[in-house]
Structure formats: structure tokens, C-alpha cells
Design a protein around this motif. Structure first.
Motif, short mmCIF file in Angstrom:
data_model
loop_
_atom_site.label_atom_id
_atom_site.label_comp_id
_atom_site.label_asym_id
_atom_site.label_seq_id
_atom_site.Cartn_x
_atom_site.Cartn_y
_atom_site.Cartn_z
N ARG A 125 -39.84 -40.37 54.23
CA ARG A 125 -39.23 -39.23 54.93
C ARG A 125 -38.17 -39.71 55.92
NH1 ARG A 125 -43.08 -35.85 58.82
NH2 ARG A 125 -42.91 -37.85 59.88
N GLN A 171 -41.83 -36.35 42.82
CA GLN A 171 -41.34 -35.22 43.62
C GLN A 171 -40.06 -35.59 44.37
OE1 GLN A 171 -42.26 -32.08 43.71
NE2 GLN A 171 -40.73 -31.57 45.27
N LEU A 172 -40.07 -36.74 45.05
CA LEU A 172 -38.89 -37.14 45.82
C LEU A 172 -37.73 -37.48 44.88
CD1 LEU A 172 -40.48 -39.38 48.62
CD2 LEU A 172 -39.76 -36.99 48.78
N VAL A 174 -37.03 -36.14 42.09
CA VAL A 174 -36.41 -34.87 41.65
C VAL A 174 -35.69 -34.20 42.82
CG1 VAL A 174 -36.97 -32.53 40.87
CG2 VAL A 174 -38.07 -34.51 39.79
N GLU A 175 -36.38 -34.15 43.95
CA GLU A 175 -35.86 -33.37 45.08
C GLU A 175 -34.55 -33.94 45.65
OE1 GLU A 175 -39.21 -32.07 47.48
OE2 GLU A 175 -37.85 -31.62 49.12
N TRP A 176 -34.41 -35.27 45.58
CA TRP A 176 -33.23 -35.90 46.18
C TRP A 176 -32.21 -36.39 45.14
CZ3 TRP A 176 -36.43 -39.38 50.10
CH2 TRP A 176 -36.99 -38.54 51.08
#
Ligand code: NAP
Length: 311
Positions: A125, A171-172, A174-176
Motif C-alpha cells: 500500500r 487483486q493489486l 488488476v487494480e493498478w
């Protein structure tokens, strides 16, 4: 093989084990480093060896499970270098006690999650926010073969944490993905380090692990390092949300034999898949019975005396 000149790489768990080896490899490839773990003196020794390659190595000790420590490490790194290009989320603990899941204590379960999963989240994060602002960055999480399957070693806290870290990678990733930050993971099989040495070397489990690994050996730290550096580098520019297994074929196998496979002995004229593999377990009696192969396939069925008896 890799060029990290001008890049700043933050490595967690860099005081010994795999993280220490990653630090030397990135230093050799020209990177400046931010090294963190709890053991400050060990980190200082690692940093000194890294700096012999010409780059800078900054030590900021801290506990990955403590949010304020993580902020201090990232803040200190940014203050010193002005940027973080690569994060290697490597710090981790396991549990060698072999406690069965139904007996497993909440204290240890929570501790493993706090270090292996939540600590990695804090670092992802914090570094991710900075990388997104710059529109560039690469994160490599160190998962495990136990992120995508269980085994008989009774490590419920570890498998839960690493499974979470693997899904966090997806998840990260995909998200970023459309903002310039790639997030991948490397999942090693068994490698001899401080984490595994008591089990693998002192207890001799390395032979058993080798016997159930398709490549018939445990891995080398350098083999994990190669995968980590590839995913961290621009050579992997179109790769995100991917888990790269470095496990000698373990994850691809539906349970690998621990005795020599019988088909190696069926056909003596054209031997199949010769192997130098020595079994760890003695051959059980039933194996002797099967040595000739399958009746009716590898040797003729005995002549039938007459119609089969009806019940
Ligand atoms: P290791 O030899 O035990 O090293 C662990 C590193 O993590 C050390 O630098 C340790 O430093 C640091 N660390 C532990 N707890 C920490 C905390 N609370 N805060 C900050 N740093 C902490 O283990 P390793 O084998 O190198 O493992 C490295 C990673 O690879 C781990 O994530 C592990 O799960 C994973 N892995 C290892 C294997 C294997 O077979 N070795 C296989 C699959 C995955 P300090 O004690 O100084 O804090």
C-alpha cells in the motif's frame, strides 16, 4: 543478466535468508537499495557488502507487522533517494512446530498473518501509493507453493497467509494495471535458508522433499533470485498479476511418486524414462506383486478354466 542501474529497490526481510541473496543480486545489477528487517546489525553487514558493488544501500530497521515502522521505512527511503522503483515483499515467518490444524493456537495464527500477509499489505500500500503517483513501479511478493495448495506439514497459519498474499497479488495486479504499477509474485518450493534449515538439514527432510519433487531436489536461492529479478525488471513489462512458481515442478504434479515408477521397469527392451532416483521409502510388499506390470496388459492373463462362477 539484469540491469537495475538508476533504480531504487526496497527489500523486506533482507537481514538473512532469501532477502539477503536478493540484496546482493540487485546490488550487483547496479541498484540502490533500501534494506529492512528487525536485525539492524545484520542489515548493516549486508548493506556493506552491497555497497562494494558501487551503489548505495540504506538500512532502516523495523517490524513489517507494525504499521508505523512500515511508514517510517518507506518515508526514510523516499527521503534518501526520492523514489522507489521496486518493492520486494519478502519478509516472512513460518512455523516449524508441526501443530495440527485442529489444535493450532490463535496467537501463532494471527502472528503469521500479521507478518506474512498484513505486513506485505502495509508495504504494498505504502510503496504502491508512491508508485501510482509516479505512474511506474514493480512489486514482487514472495509467496510459496503453499499459497496454492496444502501439504502434510501442518502449517495452517502459513498456508492461510500465503494464500492471502497470492490473492492480494492478483487483486493489486488488476487494480493498478492501467496506472503503470505491476504486481506479481514468486512462489518458491523448498530452499535451504534459516527458515527451513532445521527441518530440511537437521531433521533430514530434504531427502523426503526431494523425493516428492519432480526434479528430485530442493531449490537454490539463486534460482528464486532469477525469477524475482525477472518480474521486477522491465523485461516483464506486460506481466502483472502473475504467480511464478519456482518449485522444480511440484505444483504441476498431482502427487509425485516416492518409489521408482513401475513403468520404468516394465519394458526392458526399450526402457522408459531412465532415472537415477533412489527411493526414500523401502518398497512395500504390494510393489513386489506389481513389478511384472498389469495382468492382461503387460503379460498374458492365465488361461481361463471355464465360465466364471455365478453368485
Ligand atoms: P528466513 O531465512 O527466515 O528469513 C526471513 C527474513 O524475514 C529475515 O530477514 C527476517 O529478519 C525477516 N523477518 C521476519 N519477521 C519479520 C518481521 N516481523 N519484520 C521484519 N522482518 C522480518 O526465511 P526465508 O526462507 O529467507 O524466507 C523469505 C521469504 O520466502 C518468506 O516470505 C518465506 O515465507 C518465503 N519462502 C521461503 C521458502 C523456503 O523454502 N525457504 C519457500 C517458500 C517461500 P529479522 O529476523 O531480522 O527481522
Amino acid at each position: 543478466m539484469f540491469d537495475f542501474k538508476g533504480k531504487v529497490v526496497l527489500i523486506t526481510g533482507a537481514s538473512y535468508g532469501l532477502g539477503e541473496q536478493f540484496a546482493y543480486a540487485f546490488a550487483e545489477a547496479g541498484a540502490d537499495l533500501i534494506l529492512t528487517a528487525r536485525s539492524e546489525e545484520l542489515l548493516a553487514q549486508v548493506a556493506q557488502r552491497c555497497e562494494s558493488h558501487g551503489g548505495k544501500a540504506l538500512v532502516i530497521a523495523g517490524d513489517v507487522s507494525v504499521e508505523s515502522d512500515v511508514e517510517r521505512v518507506i518515508g526514510g527511503g523516499l527521503e534518501a533517494f526520492g523514489r522507489i522503483d521496486v518493492l520486494i515483499n519478502n519478509a516472512g515467518i513460518a512455523d516449524a512446530r508441526g501443530v495440527a490444524a485442529e489444535q493450532f493456537d490463535a496467537e501463532m495464527f494471527n502472528r503469521i498473518l500479521a507478518v506474512d500477509l498484513v505486513g506485505a499489505f502495509y508495504f504494498a500500500r505504502g510503496c504502491g501509493k508512491h508508485m501510482l503517483e509516479r505512474g511506474a513501479g514493480s512489486i514482487v511478493n514472495i509467496c510459496s507453493i503453499l499459497a496454492s495448495g496444502g501439504n502434510e506439514n501442518n502449517v495452517i497459519g502459513y498456508t492461510a497467509a500465503k494464500g492471502g498474499l497470492l490473492n492480494m497479488t492478483y487483486q493489486l495486479g488488476v487494480e493498478w494495471a492501467d496506472r503503470g504499477v505491476r504486481v506479481n509474485s514468486v512462489s518458491p518450493g523448498f530452499i535451504v535458508t534459516e527458515m527451513t534449515r532445521p527441518m530440511l538439514e537437521a531433521m533430514g527432510i530434504d531427502r523426503w522433499i526431494a523425493s516428492r519433487t519432480p526434479m528430485r531436489r530442493v531449490g537454490e536461492a539463486q534460482e528464486v533470485t532469477n525469477a524475482v529479478m525477472f518480474l521486477a525488471s522491465d523485461l516483464a513489462s506486460y506481466i502483472t498479476g502473475v504467480d511464478l512458481l519456482v518449485d522444480g515442478g511440484t505444483n504441476a504434479s498431482n502427487g509425485t511418486f516416492q518409489i521408482p515408477p513401475i513403468h520404468h521397469e516394465w519394458n526392458t527392451q526399450t526402457p522408459m524414462v531412465p532415472t537415477s532416483y533412489t527411493p526414500v521409502q523401502p518398497r512395500p510388499d504390494w510393489y513386489q506383486a506389481l513389478e511384472k506390470g498389469v495382468p492382461g496388459v503387460h503379460y498374458p492373463l492365465p488361461e481361463a478354466d471355464g465360465p466364471a462362477e455365478q453368485d
